[in-house]
Design a protein around this motif. Structure first.
Motif, PDB file in Angstrom:
ATOM      1  N   VAL A 267      72.850 -25.753  87.088  1.00 48.20           N
ATOM      2  CA  VAL A 267      73.589 -24.605  87.616  1.00 48.20           C
ATOM      3  C   VAL A 267      74.178 -23.785  86.479  1.00 48.20           C
ATOM      4  O   VAL A 267      74.085 -22.550  86.456  1.00 48.20           O
ATOM      5  CB  VAL A 267      74.696 -25.084  88.583  1.00 48.20           C
ATOM      6  N   ARG A 268      74.774 -24.466  85.530  1.00 51.33           N
ATOM      7  CA  ARG A 268      75.451 -23.770  84.431  1.00 51.33           C
ATOM      8  C   ARG A 268      74.477 -22.989  83.553  1.00 51.33           C
ATOM      9  O   ARG A 268      74.822 -21.935  83.005  1.00 51.33           O
ATOM     10  CB  ARG A 268      76.236 -24.768  83.581  1.00 51.33           C
ATOM     11  N   LEU A 269      73.264 -23.496  83.415  1.00 51.89           N
ATOM     12  CA  LEU A 269      72.290 -22.872  82.521  1.00 51.89           C
ATOM     13  C   LEU A 269      71.282 -21.998  83.254  1.00 51.89           C
ATOM     14  O   LEU A 269      70.274 -21.586  82.676  1.00 51.89           O
ATOM     15  CB  LEU A 269      71.540 -23.960  81.734  1.00 51.89           C
ATOM     16  N   ALA A 270      71.550 -21.704  84.529  1.00 52.36           N
ATOM     17  CA  ALA A 270      70.596 -20.958  85.355  1.00 52.36           C
ATOM     18  C   ALA A 270      70.195 -19.624  84.736  1.00 52.36           C
ATOM     19  O   ALA A 270      69.050 -19.174  84.872  1.00 52.36           O
ATOM     20  CB  ALA A 270      71.186 -20.740  86.749  1.00 52.36           C
ATOM     21  N   GLU A 271      71.111 -18.983  84.041  1.00 54.70           N
ATOM     22  CA  GLU A 271      70.832 -17.686  83.423  1.00 54.70           C
ATOM     23  C   GLU A 271      69.706 -17.780  82.400  1.00 54.70           C
ATOM     24  O   GLU A 271      69.023 -16.796  82.110  1.00 54.70           O
ATOM     25  CB  GLU A 271      72.114 -17.169  82.754  1.00 54.70           C
ATOM     26  N   TYR A 272      69.518 -18.987  81.848  1.00 56.24           N
ATOM     27  CA  TYR A 272      68.522 -19.172  80.798  1.00 56.24           C
ATOM     28  C   TYR A 272      67.347 -20.033  81.276  1.00 56.24           C
ATOM     29  O   TYR A 272      66.690 -20.694  80.474  1.00 56.24           O
ATOM     30  CB  TYR A 272      69.179 -19.820  79.577  1.00 56.24           C
ATOM     31  N   ALA A 273      67.085 -20.013  82.558  1.00 55.40           N
ATOM     32  CA  ALA A 273      66.056 -20.876  83.137  1.00 55.40           C
ATOM     33  C   ALA A 273      64.686 -20.655  82.520  1.00 55.40           C
ATOM     34  O   ALA A 273      63.841 -21.562  82.511  1.00 55.40           O
ATOM     35  CB  ALA A 273      65.984 -20.663  84.647  1.00 55.40           C
ATOM     36  N   ASP A 274      64.447 -19.465  81.979  1.00 51.81           N
ATOM     37  CA  ASP A 274      63.131 -19.158  81.403  1.00 51.81           C
ATOM     38  C   ASP A 274      62.901 -19.821  80.057  1.00 51.81           C
ATOM     39  O   ASP A 274      61.768 -19.870  79.570  1.00 51.81           O
ATOM     40  CB  ASP A 274      62.954 -17.646  81.264  1.00 51.81           C
ATOM     41  N   ARG A 275      63.971 -20.340  79.436  1.00 52.37           N
ATOM     42  CA  ARG A 275      63.798 -20.941  78.115  1.00 52.37           C
ATOM     43  C   ARG A 275      64.413 -22.338  78.008  1.00 52.37           C
ATOM     44  O   ARG A 275      64.645 -22.840  76.907  1.00 52.37           O
ATOM     45  CB  ARG A 275      64.379 -20.021  77.045  1.00 52.37           C
ATOM     46  N   VAL A 276      64.687 -22.978  79.135  1.00 54.34           N
ATOM     47  CA  VAL A 276      65.258 -24.319  79.113  1.00 54.34           C
ATOM     48  C   VAL A 276      64.467 -25.254  80.030  1.00 54.34           C
ATOM     49  O   VAL A 276      64.032 -24.852  81.112  1.00 54.34           O
ATOM     50  CB  VAL A 276      66.753 -24.306  79.516  1.00 54.34           C
ATOM     51  N   THR A 277      64.268 -26.472  79.578  1.00 53.21           N
ATOM     52  CA  THR A 277      63.599 -27.512  80.370  1.00 53.21           C
ATOM     53  C   THR A 277      64.546 -28.698  80.457  1.00 53.21           C
ATOM     54  O   THR A 277      64.934 -29.263  79.427  1.00 53.21           O
ATOM     55  CB  THR A 277      62.285 -27.952  79.694  1.00 53.21           C
TER      56      THR A 277
END
Length: 321
Positions: A74-84
């Protein structure tokens, strides 16, 4: 500073990343690099790493705690395109990278020990301040619990872990009292375990500033989660999977962890081990890493004013040759 800029957000998540600015400096982040956070937690460190990555960069976040993983998602949703994000123990980092078809990364970060949210969640059984079922599993899908250890392990095993993992000087007495108590009925809760520990300690020890159960709870938690045994192989695997110039940053919170990290990093940074009187090297050993700092990096007084948990934190950094 990064801490000040994100203090409100960290407070909202109940999490203050320890040594955040020092970790970011240690990792020497490249905007298009690939980084691994092996102890994702509530993603305080990961969030700041992602803020420094461009669309060409990537972060892989691991955590054995499914609850922490979902909160981080949830916290990193803004960066979903570059996080796994992956539900896994850091001991499997090589397998994880293989599955993702990644040969090596540009930096790895590990923030060891129990997290503040885990301690604050009474039902997890980590805290001696709340009465809860004896659990202490970081990964709630794992089999072994604190109840199993307390009620099933022998006197010799209990005494050993209390002394070695908790550095508890009253380990023999506490182990003996645990056995005496469980013969009457199983020890089911953290509150019951605290009572047993208190009953085993002399009055002078009970008057000390530190909670009498702190060292024993630490020892049992480490045993349940296999924390110390996993460190050397994880560090060696990390060294193997870094690009040349890639950084390995590890935060520890007690002397046992720090000694293992220091020793293993020194081994990774050591070349030939032949006796000095050998005319030529026959072992063929070459250093894999270089130590970025001989001494551990610790929190500043400024950080300690708003993040007391950082007081015992030590950061060690090494770079792949």
């Amino acid at each position: 500073m990064a801490f000040d800029r994100n203090a409100e957000a960290d407070q909202a998540y109940g999490h203050k990343p320890v040594l955040l600015d020092e970790c970011l400096e240690a990792l020497a982040i490249r905007p298009d690099g690939v980084y691994l956070d092996g102890t994702l937690g509530r993603a305080g460190h990961s969030l700041e790493i992602l803020r420094r990555l461009t669309a060409g960069g990537r972060l892989i976040g691991l955590d054995r705690d499914g609850t922490a993983l979902e909160a981080a998602r949830v916290r990193l949703a803004e960066y979903a395109d570059r996080v796994t994000l992956i539900h896994s123990n850091f001991s499997r980092l090589a397998e994880v990278l293989d599955d993702l078809h990644i040969d090596a990364v540009d930096g790895m970060l590990f923030d060891l020990g129990v997290s503040s949210p885990q301690l604050d969640d009474a039902e997890r059984g980590f805290s001696y301040m709340h009465d809860a079922p004896l659990d202490m599993r970081m990964d709630r899908t794992a089999g072994l619990t604190a109840r199993d250890v307390v009620n099933g392990w022998s006197y010799e095993e209990l005494r050993r872990i209390l002394f070695e993992y908790g550095e508890e000087r009253y380990a023999p007495a506490i182990a003996r009292h645990i056995l005496e108590r469980r013969e009457k009925a199983p020890i089911e809760t953290t509150g019951q375990l605290v009572e047993v520990i208190r009953s085993a300690m002399p009055p002078a020890a009970l008057r000390e500033k530190q909670h009498p159960a702190k060292r024993s709870f630490q020892a049992i938690r480490i045993a349940v989660n296999g924390e110390l045994e996993e460190l050397p192989p994880m560090l060696r695997a990390a060294a193997q999977r870094l690009h040349p110039g890639g950084r390995l940053a590890v935060i520890s919170f007690h002397s046992l962890e720090d000694r293992i990290i220091k020793k293993t990093m020194q081994e990774l940074a050591t070349g030939c081990t032949c006796p000095p009187n050998f005319p030529v090297c026959v072992c063929g050993k070459k250093p894999q890493m270089k130590l970025v700092s001989r001494k551990p990096i610790v929190a500043t007084e400024a950080e300690l004013t708003y993040n007391p948990r950082a007081r015992s934190a030590k950061l060690r950094v090494a770079e792949k040759l």
